[in-house]
Scaffold this active site. Structure first.
Site, short mmCIF file in Angstrom:
data_model
loop_
_atom_site.label_atom_id
_atom_site.label_comp_id
_atom_site.label_asym_id
_atom_site.label_seq_id
_atom_site.Cartn_x
_atom_site.Cartn_y
_atom_site.Cartn_z
N ASP A 1 0.88 -1.18 0.00
CA ASP A 1 0.00 0.00 0.00
C ASP A 1 0.92 1.23 0.00
O ASP A 1 2.15 1.10 -0.16
CB ASP A 1 -1.00 -0.04 1.16
CG ASP A 1 -0.34 0.15 2.52
OD1 ASP A 1 0.91 0.21 2.59
OD2 ASP A 1 -1.07 0.24 3.53
N HIS B 1 9.91 -24.15 8.96
CA HIS B 1 8.86 -24.85 9.70
C HIS B 1 7.46 -24.61 9.17
O HIS B 1 6.60 -25.47 9.28
CB HIS B 1 8.91 -24.45 11.18
CG HIS B 1 10.05 -25.09 11.93
ND1 HIS B 1 10.07 -25.21 13.30
CD2 HIS B 1 11.20 -25.64 11.49
CE1 HIS B 1 11.19 -25.80 13.67
NE2 HIS B 1 11.91 -26.07 12.59
N ARG C 1 7.23 0.82 8.37
CA ARG C 1 7.37 1.68 9.56
C ARG C 1 8.02 0.93 10.72
O ARG C 1 8.22 1.50 11.80
CB ARG C 1 5.98 2.19 9.99
CG ARG C 1 5.34 3.10 8.94
CD ARG C 1 3.89 3.42 9.27
NE ARG C 1 3.32 4.31 8.26
CZ ARG C 1 2.02 4.48 8.07
NH1 ARG C 1 1.14 3.83 8.82
NH2 ARG C 1 1.59 5.30 7.13
N GLY D 1 -1.66 -5.73 8.61
CA GLY D 1 -2.89 -5.73 7.80
C GLY D 1 -2.75 -6.62 6.57
O GLY D 1 -3.67 -7.40 6.24
N CYS E 1 3.29 -3.18 4.00
CA CYS E 1 2.42 -2.07 4.39
C CYS E 1 3.13 -1.34 5.53
O CYS E 1 4.35 -1.48 5.68
CB CYS E 1 1.01 -2.54 4.75
SG CYS E 1 0.85 -3.63 6.16
N ARG F 1 7.86 -33.74 9.62
CA ARG F 1 6.83 -33.46 10.64
C ARG F 1 6.20 -32.07 10.43
O ARG F 1 5.03 -31.85 10.77
CB ARG F 1 7.41 -33.59 12.06
CG ARG F 1 8.45 -32.57 12.41
CD ARG F 1 9.03 -32.84 13.79
NE ARG F 1 9.94 -31.81 14.24
CZ ARG F 1 11.20 -31.70 13.84
NH1 ARG F 1 11.70 -32.55 12.97
NH2 ARG F 1 11.97 -30.74 14.32
N HIS F 2 6.97 -31.18 9.85
CA HIS F 2 6.44 -29.83 9.62
C HIS F 2 5.39 -29.85 8.50
O HIS F 2 4.43 -29.08 8.54
CB HIS F 2 7.58 -28.86 9.29
CG HIS F 2 8.64 -28.85 10.36
ND1 HIS F 2 8.40 -28.37 11.62
CD2 HIS F 2 9.90 -29.33 10.35
CE1 HIS F 2 9.49 -28.52 12.35
NE2 HIS F 2 10.42 -29.11 11.61
N THR G 1 2.92 -1.77 8.82
CA THR G 1 3.40 -2.70 9.84
C THR G 1 3.59 -4.13 9.32
O THR G 1 4.19 -4.95 10.02
CB THR G 1 2.37 -2.80 10.99
OG1 THR G 1 1.13 -3.25 10.41
CG2 THR G 1 2.17 -1.46 11.68
C1 RB5 Z 1 -1.89 2.57 6.61
O1 RB5 Z 1 -1.94 3.74 7.34
C2 RB5 Z 1 -1.65 1.39 7.54
O2 RB5 Z 1 -2.76 1.18 8.35
C3 RB5 Z 1 -1.31 0.15 6.75
O3 RB5 Z 1 -0.22 0.39 5.94
C4 RB5 Z 1 -0.94 -1.08 7.54
O4 RB5 Z 1 0.07 -0.81 8.47
C5 RB5 Z 1 -2.03 -1.87 8.12
O5 RB5 Z 1 -1.83 -2.89 8.78
#
Ligand code: RB5
Length: 143
Positions: free
Chosen positions: A10, A100, A111, A72, A67, A134-135, A69
């Site tokens: 994104d 695994h 970020r 999402g 994205c 096993r995995h 984090t």
């Molecule tokens: C966008 O602001 C942010 O929410 C998205 O990039 C992501 O981190 C969602 O999990």
């Protein structure tokens, strides 16, 4: 199967996505870019779905989603059958998610991880094989 990789992000993962595309291409690996193509705000579930469906249908073997984090993208991608998307922010998890869990999508947070760490994670993830045995039984149980 296509050995080419597919990558998507994104707006919050756009800059890291571009750096990873260059990094991966420099290693002689082909990579297709599913967007987004600017830092204009967009909805990560759409990109996650597109990339995950192309892996689920075996058009691609592996993909990367970026994205803010990585969270999402992973939640959305894991809704698609056959997808094992792992959010990774350290090199040990990158290795273990392949060995695994046979992860087929790597999720990164622009970020959260710096560029050099993201490159290390990507390289390890791309070069580590699933251990099977096993995995494999456990991964089959998930399916
Ligand atoms: C966008 O602001 C942010 O929410 C998205 O990039 C992501 O981190 C969602 O999990």
């Amino acid at each position: 199967m296509n050995k080419k990789i597919i990558i998507g992000s994104d707006h919050a993962g756009f800059n890291l996505k571009n750096k990873l595309i260059q990094f991966i291409e420099n290693k002689g690996i082909e990579i297709d870019d599913a967007g987004t193509y600017s830092t204009e705000s967009c909805d990560y579930p759409k990109i996650a779905k597109e990339v995950a469906e192309k892996i689920s249908s075996k058009e691609y073997e592996k993909g990367i989603l970026v994205c803010g984090t990585g969270i999402g993208m992973s939640i959305a991608a894991n809704k698609i059958k056959g997808i094992r998307a792992a959010v990774v922010s350290d090199t040990c998890s990158a290795k273990m998610s392949r060995m695994h869990n046979n992860s087929n999508i790597l999720c990164l947070g622009e970020r959260i991880v710096g560029e050099e760490l993201a490159k290390d994670i990507t390289e390890i993830w791309l070069n580590t094989d699933f251990l099977g045995e096993r995995h494999a039984r456990r991964v089959d149980m998930i399916e």
